[in-house]
Design a protein around this motif. Structure first.
Motif, short mmCIF file in Angstrom:
data_model
loop_
_atom_site.label_atom_id
_atom_site.label_comp_id
_atom_site.label_asym_id
_atom_site.label_seq_id
_atom_site.Cartn_x
_atom_site.Cartn_y
_atom_site.Cartn_z
N ASP A 11 6.75 1.91 3.67
CA ASP A 11 7.83 2.61 4.38
C ASP A 11 8.77 1.70 5.15
O ASP A 11 9.61 2.17 5.89
CB ASP A 11 7.21 3.65 5.33
CG ASP A 11 6.13 3.05 6.23
OD1 ASP A 11 6.14 1.82 6.45
OD2 ASP A 11 5.26 3.81 6.70
N GLU A 60 -11.21 8.07 7.02
CA GLU A 60 -10.24 7.06 6.59
C GLU A 60 -10.64 5.66 7.02
O GLU A 60 -11.20 5.47 8.11
CB GLU A 60 -8.88 7.36 7.23
CG GLU A 60 -8.06 8.39 6.48
CD GLU A 60 -6.61 8.37 6.97
OE1 GLU A 60 -5.71 8.19 6.16
OE2 GLU A 60 -6.42 8.53 8.19
N VAL A 108 0.86 -1.18 0.00
CA VAL A 108 0.00 0.00 0.00
C VAL A 108 0.90 1.23 0.00
O VAL A 108 1.68 1.44 0.92
CB VAL A 108 -0.99 0.02 1.18
CG1 VAL A 108 -2.08 -1.02 0.97
CG2 VAL A 108 -0.32 -0.22 2.53
N PRO A 124 -7.05 10.54 -0.05
CA PRO A 124 -7.11 9.07 -0.12
C PRO A 124 -7.92 8.50 1.05
O PRO A 124 -7.92 9.07 2.15
CB PRO A 124 -5.64 8.66 -0.01
CG PRO A 124 -4.84 9.86 -0.37
CD PRO A 124 -5.67 11.05 -0.02
N GLN A 164 -6.26 3.80 -5.13
CA GLN A 164 -7.26 3.67 -4.08
C GLN A 164 -8.32 4.76 -4.27
O GLN A 164 -8.15 5.67 -5.08
CB GLN A 164 -6.60 3.80 -2.71
CG GLN A 164 -6.05 5.16 -2.39
CD GLN A 164 -5.42 5.19 -1.00
OE1 GLN A 164 -4.22 5.23 -0.84
NE2 GLN A 164 -6.27 5.15 0.02
N THR A 205 3.31 12.81 5.02
CA THR A 205 3.51 14.20 5.48
C THR A 205 4.61 14.30 6.53
O THR A 205 5.37 15.26 6.52
CB THR A 205 2.21 14.78 6.08
OG1 THR A 205 1.39 13.70 6.51
CG2 THR A 205 1.45 15.59 5.08
N ARG A 206 4.70 13.29 7.39
CA ARG A 206 5.69 13.39 8.48
C ARG A 206 7.11 13.37 7.93
O ARG A 206 8.00 14.04 8.43
CB ARG A 206 5.50 12.23 9.47
CG ARG A 206 4.36 12.45 10.42
CD ARG A 206 4.05 11.21 11.21
NE ARG A 206 3.44 10.17 10.39
CZ ARG A 206 3.20 8.93 10.80
NH1 ARG A 206 3.55 8.57 12.01
NH2 ARG A 206 2.62 8.04 10.01
N LEU A 207 7.35 12.59 6.89
CA LEU A 207 8.70 12.52 6.32
C LEU A 207 9.03 13.81 5.56
O LEU A 207 10.19 14.22 5.49
CB LEU A 207 8.80 11.30 5.38
CG LEU A 207 10.16 11.04 4.75
CD1 LEU A 207 11.22 10.80 5.83
CD2 LEU A 207 10.11 9.84 3.80
N HIS A 265 -5.53 3.22 4.23
CA HIS A 265 -5.04 1.92 3.70
C HIS A 265 -6.13 0.86 3.67
O HIS A 265 -6.09 -0.07 2.88
CB HIS A 265 -3.78 1.43 4.42
CG HIS A 265 -3.76 1.59 5.90
ND1 HIS A 265 -4.62 0.91 6.72
CD2 HIS A 265 -2.99 2.35 6.72
CE1 HIS A 265 -4.37 1.24 7.98
NE2 HIS A 265 -3.38 2.13 8.00
N GLN A 315 3.48 -2.31 4.09
CA GLN A 315 3.49 -0.86 3.91
C GLN A 315 4.75 -0.44 3.16
O GLN A 315 5.79 -1.07 3.28
CB GLN A 315 3.44 -0.17 5.26
CG GLN A 315 2.22 -0.57 6.05
CD GLN A 315 1.96 0.34 7.24
OE1 GLN A 315 0.81 0.55 7.60
NE2 GLN A 315 2.99 0.87 7.84
N GLY A 351 -0.22 4.51 -1.04
CA GLY A 351 -1.06 5.67 -1.37
C GLY A 351 -1.01 6.77 -0.32
O GLY A 351 -1.70 7.77 -0.45
N GLY A 352 -0.17 6.58 0.71
CA GLY A 352 -0.12 7.57 1.79
C GLY A 352 0.51 8.87 1.32
O GLY A 352 1.12 8.93 0.24
P1 UTP Z 1 0.83 6.04 7.36
O1 UTP Z 1 -0.22 5.85 8.36
O2 UTP Z 1 2.23 6.04 7.85
O3 UTP Z 1 0.52 7.40 6.57
O4 UTP Z 1 0.64 4.98 6.24
P2 UTP Z 1 1.33 8.16 5.46
O5 UTP Z 1 0.28 8.93 4.71
O6 UTP Z 1 2.23 7.30 4.65
O7 UTP Z 1 2.27 9.15 6.28
P3 UTP Z 1 1.90 10.44 7.13
O8 UTP Z 1 1.02 9.97 8.24
O9 UTP Z 1 1.24 11.41 6.20
O10 UTP Z 1 3.25 10.92 7.59
C1 UTP Z 1 0.95 3.64 6.44
C2 UTP Z 1 0.93 2.93 5.09
O11 UTP Z 1 -0.36 3.01 4.51
C3 UTP Z 1 -0.30 3.58 3.24
C4 UTP Z 1 0.98 4.40 3.23
O12 UTP Z 1 1.45 4.61 1.92
C5 UTP Z 1 1.90 3.53 4.06
O13 UTP Z 1 2.41 2.47 3.29
N1 UTP Z 1 -1.50 4.39 3.02
C6 UTP Z 1 -1.92 5.28 3.96
C7 UTP Z 1 -2.18 4.24 1.85
O14 UTP Z 1 -1.79 3.43 0.97
N2 UTP Z 1 -3.30 4.99 1.65
C8 UTP Z 1 -3.75 5.87 2.56
O15 UTP Z 1 -4.79 6.53 2.30
C9 UTP Z 1 -3.05 6.01 3.75
#
Ligand code: UTP
Length: 474
Positions: free
Chosen positions: A245, A371, A106, A212, A188, A112-114, A215, A243, A108-109
């Motif tokens: 990351d 979400e 997944v 989005p 997604q 933002t924190r990174l 997940h 995930q 699609g996040g």
């Molecule tokens: P996180 O909860 O760490 O969120 O996602 P994020 O968007 O990557 O980071 P922040 O919170 O903005 O810093 C955990 C996993 O879920 C995926 C992310 O890509 C990551 O692999 N994810 C999250 C999605 O695929 N879609 C989403 O809508 C949200």
């Protein structure tokens, strides 16, 4: 739907303001706004407004009644049943050789924190070569395909926002040597953001504020995109979910797959023992015969701190690291049946337009995003299994720019893992008390992507490679 009927349905739902500036837009912009609007399920938004937004006290409280820690399968070194783990590994290897498992990331996040500009999967993560996260996964997949004599399929979920950049990155890198036919991208879904009054927010006069759907949106997106049909055609009945990351993740893990199969589980998960009571991970819990994950923010401190008198360990020790196996049939049922994942409410600062059409840059949360979380599928799964894993072998995510779970800690954890593998086979890499050598080196997943594959590759080298600063085993 014809233009007037889309607008009418918004008016009837009390969301007519979305089209307040429609007459000022050019035809292209009108089309864009109508396209955004057509994606929205107004009945769903009304229901979420009722259950999540307008509910007194804001976010819905989590039900903690009848809560207990979820049972899990301990690793053999921690008292688990050695023969059951061995049987699981064998069953998993058979499934991999039969091509029954596909990888699913997944991605699609919004990361933002990174604070990195681009899809997180393109982030350069390895300690020496600075390979991207996507390349690490691709290399693991290639190596596993060779090991099991079956190239694995890989499903990559992006968001609407990062789809183009993600697919372009794969093309630029010639799919990292994977067969293009085995890599499947899909988007997604999106959800509109609403103000605290339940009104859908506009990002611009011709754009709805959409983001989005979390997940957990992956389950319906797998169905909608045709991925489940493709799996059926290819004889794939399980997805290994991870995930984007976390480069340490062993997403081709025969033992995990075997536990899932032998227990006839529809959704299985890996847990790590929490490092300290307040660690920010979800907690695997049992509740009235079901497995549930309770987020750290929803589990009161008194629960997080509770110690089991018999073992002296934390009672709620099982931390979730977002690694799951999901049956295709289960995903289809979740995507199409009566059971649906619940939405969660997140209060956010959402740039938008005010009623007069002026841009607003909020300094504090001004609205709600909705979400879905994938772990909310667990209570619906039959025979869910949770197995223990070593954190050092499966989990070191890149979440933050600095500090905890950052590129630095992740690179160090990768080097620690390479060092453990090498030193277990006679290399003498010096390490400090945390297992970290005074220099960085790298093991390509094409050389070894887990203990077993590393062992075979190392054994095959007549002359053992010297490991010094900057060494790359590939
Ligand atoms: P996180 O909860 O760490 O969120 O996602 P994020 O968007 O990557 O980071 P922040 O919170 O903005 O810093 C955990 C996993 O879920 C995926 C992310 O890509 C990551 O692999 N994810 C999250 C999605 O695929 N879609 C989403 O809508 C949200």
């Amino acid at each position: 739907m014809a233009t007037h009927s889309v607008i009418e349905s918004f008016q009837q739902a009390g969301q007519g303001h979305v089209f307040a500036f429609f007459d000022q837009l050019n035809p292209e912009q009108q089309k864009a706004l109508l396209a955004d609007a057509s994606e929205i399920d107004l009945a769903e938004v009304a229901e979420l407004n009722r259950t999540l937004v307008q509910k007194a006290g804001g976010a819905a409280g989590v039900d903690l009644s009848d809560l207990a820690p979820a049972p899990f399968e301990a690793l053999p070194k921690n008292g688990g049943d050695t023969s059951a783990w061995a049987a699981a590994k064998q069953a998993g290897e058979t499934a991999l050789r039969a091509g029954r498992v596909a990888a699913f990331v997944v991605a699609g996040g919004q990361g933002t924190r990174l604070g990195y500009d681009g899809p997180k999967g393109t982030y350069p993560v390895t300690p020496v070569l600075k390979k991207s996260l996507f390349q690490v996964f691709a290399d693991k997949l290639r190596a596993a395909g060779v090991r099991y004599g079956r190239p694995l399929h890989w499903f990559v979920m992006t968001s609407d926002i990062n789809y183009a950049a993600t697919t372009a990155f794969f093309r630029e890198h010639a799919f990292f040597g994977l067969a293009e036919t085995h890599v499947h991208f899909f988007k997604q879904g999106r959800m509109p953001a609403v103000g605290f009054d339940g009104k859908i927010l506009l990002e611009d006069k011709h754009r709805i504020a959409m983001s989005p759907d979390g997940h957990g949106g992956s389950l319906r997106a797998l169905h909608r995109s045709g991925a489940l049909d493709l799996m059926a055609r290819e004889g794939i009945d399980m997805l290994s979910y991870f995930q984007v990351d976390n480069p340490l993740v062993r997403f081709v893990d025969p033992t995990f797959i075997g536990w899932h199969l032998l227990r006839r589980s529809e959704m299985s998960s890996k847990m790590i023992p929490k490092a300290y009571p307040g660690e920010k991970v979800g907690h695997f819990c049992a509740q009235r015969g079901q497995t549930v994950v309770i987020e750290y923010s929803d589990l009161p401190k008194s629960y997080q701190d509770e110690v089991d008198p018999a073992s002296g360990r934390l009672r709620y020790i099982a931390g979730s690291i977002a690694i799951h196996l999901l049956d295709a049939a289960f995903i289809r049922r979740m995507a199409t049946g009566a059971d649906a994942l619940p939405f969660h409410r997140a209060d956010k600062k959402i740039p938008c337009l005010d009623a007069a059409g002026n841009p607003v840059k909020p300094e504090k949360p001004n609205g709600v995003k909705f979400e879905l979380f994938v772990f909310d599928a667990l209570p619906f799964a039959k025979n869910p299994v949770v197995i223990e894993t070593d954190r050092a072998d499966d989990f070191s995510p890149v979440k933050n720019a600095e500090g905890l779970d950052s590129p630095k800690t992740c690179a160090e954890d990768q080097v620690r893992q390479f060092t453990r593998w090498a030193n277990a086979h006679g290399a003498a890499v010096p390490v400090d008390a945390t297992g970290l050598p005074p220099f960085a080196f790298e093991v390509s997943p094409l050389f070894g992507y887990d203990e077993d594959s590393f062992e075979s590759a190392w054994a095959a080298r007549a002359t053992k490679p010297a490991i010094v600063a900057g060494t790359v085993l590939s």
